[in-house]
Scaffold this active site. Sequence first.
Site, PDB file in Angstrom:
ATOM      1  N   PHE A 135       7.471  82.428 -88.544  1.00 49.02           N
ATOM      2  CA  PHE A 135       6.806  83.080 -87.395  1.00 49.02           C
ATOM      3  C   PHE A 135       5.526  82.182 -87.003  1.00 49.02           C
ATOM      4  O   PHE A 135       4.820  81.541 -87.591  1.00 49.02           O
ATOM      5  CB  PHE A 135       6.142  84.387 -87.764  1.00 49.02           C
ATOM      6  N   ASP A 204       4.940  85.325 -97.240  1.00 46.69           N
ATOM      7  CA  ASP A 204       4.626  86.396 -96.046  1.00 46.69           C
ATOM      8  C   ASP A 204       5.726  87.652 -96.284  1.00 46.69           C
ATOM      9  O   ASP A 204       6.786  87.421 -96.225  1.00 46.69           O
ATOM     10  CB  ASP A 204       4.618  85.688 -94.776  1.00 46.69           C
ATOM     11  N   TYR A 229       2.081  97.397 -89.985  1.00 39.17           N
ATOM     12  CA  TYR A 229       2.324  98.194 -88.658  1.00 39.17           C
ATOM     13  C   TYR A 229       3.784  98.208 -88.543  1.00 39.17           C
ATOM     14  O   TYR A 229       4.263  98.776 -87.531  1.00 39.17           O
ATOM     15  CB  TYR A 229       1.618  97.699 -87.505  1.00 39.17           C
ATOM     16  N   LYS A 230       4.635  97.529 -89.530  1.00 39.32           N
ATOM     17  CA  LYS A 230       5.938  97.431 -89.180  1.00 39.32           C
ATOM     18  C   LYS A 230       6.771  98.597 -90.028  1.00 39.32           C
ATOM     19  O   LYS A 230       6.524  99.915 -89.809  1.00 39.32           O
ATOM     20  CB  LYS A 230       6.476  96.201 -89.519  1.00 39.32           C
ATOM     21  N   ARG A 378      17.291  92.016 -81.389  1.00 41.93           N
ATOM     22  CA  ARG A 378      17.027  92.294 -82.687  1.00 41.93           C
ATOM     23  C   ARG A 378      16.918  93.973 -83.165  1.00 41.93           C
ATOM     24  O   ARG A 378      16.474  94.534 -82.312  1.00 41.93           O
ATOM     25  CB  ARG A 378      15.522  91.928 -83.241  1.00 41.93           C
TER      26      ARG A 378
END
Length: 403
Positions: A135, A204, A229-230, A378
Amino acid sequence: MSDALLSGARARRAAELDAADDLAGLRERFTLPEGVVYLDGNSLGALAATVAARLADVVTEQWGNQLIRSWTEGDTPWWTAPERIGDRLAPLVGAAPGQVVVGDSTSVNLFKALVGAARLAGPGRTRLLVDAATFPTDGYIAASAARMTGLTVTPVDPAAAAEAMGPDTAVVLLNHADYRTGRLHDLPALTAAARAAGAVIVWDLCHTAGALPVGLDEHGVDLAVGCTYKYLNGGPGAPAYLYIAARHQSAFDSPLPGWNGHADPFAMAPSYEAARGVARGRVGTPDILSMLALDAALDVWDGVTVEAVRAKSLALTDFFLDCVAAYVPQGAVEVVTPAEHGHRASQVSLRTEDASGVMRELISRGVIGDFRAPDILRFGFTPLYVGFADAERAARTLGHIFG
């Protein structure tokens, strides 16, 4: 078989799978809009039903009436929230208590972890290995940490990372799952390789924590970071977390020595002395509203195991891939997520032309996924609230768009 019979057979199969799903009732723990299939939990998790009332109490009672006393009084004082909530989160990443602290953003925690890792690695090592497809923010932070510590960044394919590790490797930064493709990397093997090379590894976990077992303690991980938050459903901008293995805590030297991480924060001493344990990973005053929203969101995990979530995740993504193969015209999409369970996280990514336009059309029809440039659709599967009928409808809708 006609299209109608084909879709009918899979819709019936979805209903059977949902009826047999032991986790199906967990959807009631979330507030979700009617008529929407939500497959973007790998970007922002759904709202847990307990959050609104809990935050109302925090605002009106803890802040409104108790005022500053809420920092130190009551059963759950604000001051201890970063460690207390870290201990609640720890089992979801396979960590014993006292090794996870919640606060700051993923980027800030990653900076702490990388510089701290370089300092743990000691002199004589010159390279920082970084996932070449990481990322972007991870890459930016790694480059900055390397400049600060005198290391040289070396991009690597995680599949070949073990071979790239050597006596000059100080730190290894890898993503547990590729955010574009959903490919799951081999955390146990790569952690063992880093340890054998004498390097410090940082993982990560943003795209795996809350979706599958991680096993930080079991596999001897040194440091890890992740967002909440995922798949952990902490809410937009929810605080991230930092894992510091117990064996490293006394030597962990944070590059951000804020007053909250001081051994005696209210002494207001001119010199810094790090707190004992994982609290030395703290920096400044924590964001209490977001912190306590996350605390409430973690209630949805009561009585739920990550292993059960993983089993459903694999079943959901298998079923979705089967439906895509049945409904979408051949050649319209390319599956870029690995078919092998051991290499698949909790998302399915499809490559197609005009992926941005296709996703906009899906969303207009009530199926919410997301798009990653230049050509990736996605679909994130959060087993706590996504069911098999959702997977079937998403694939069928995609088929209609290409039909």
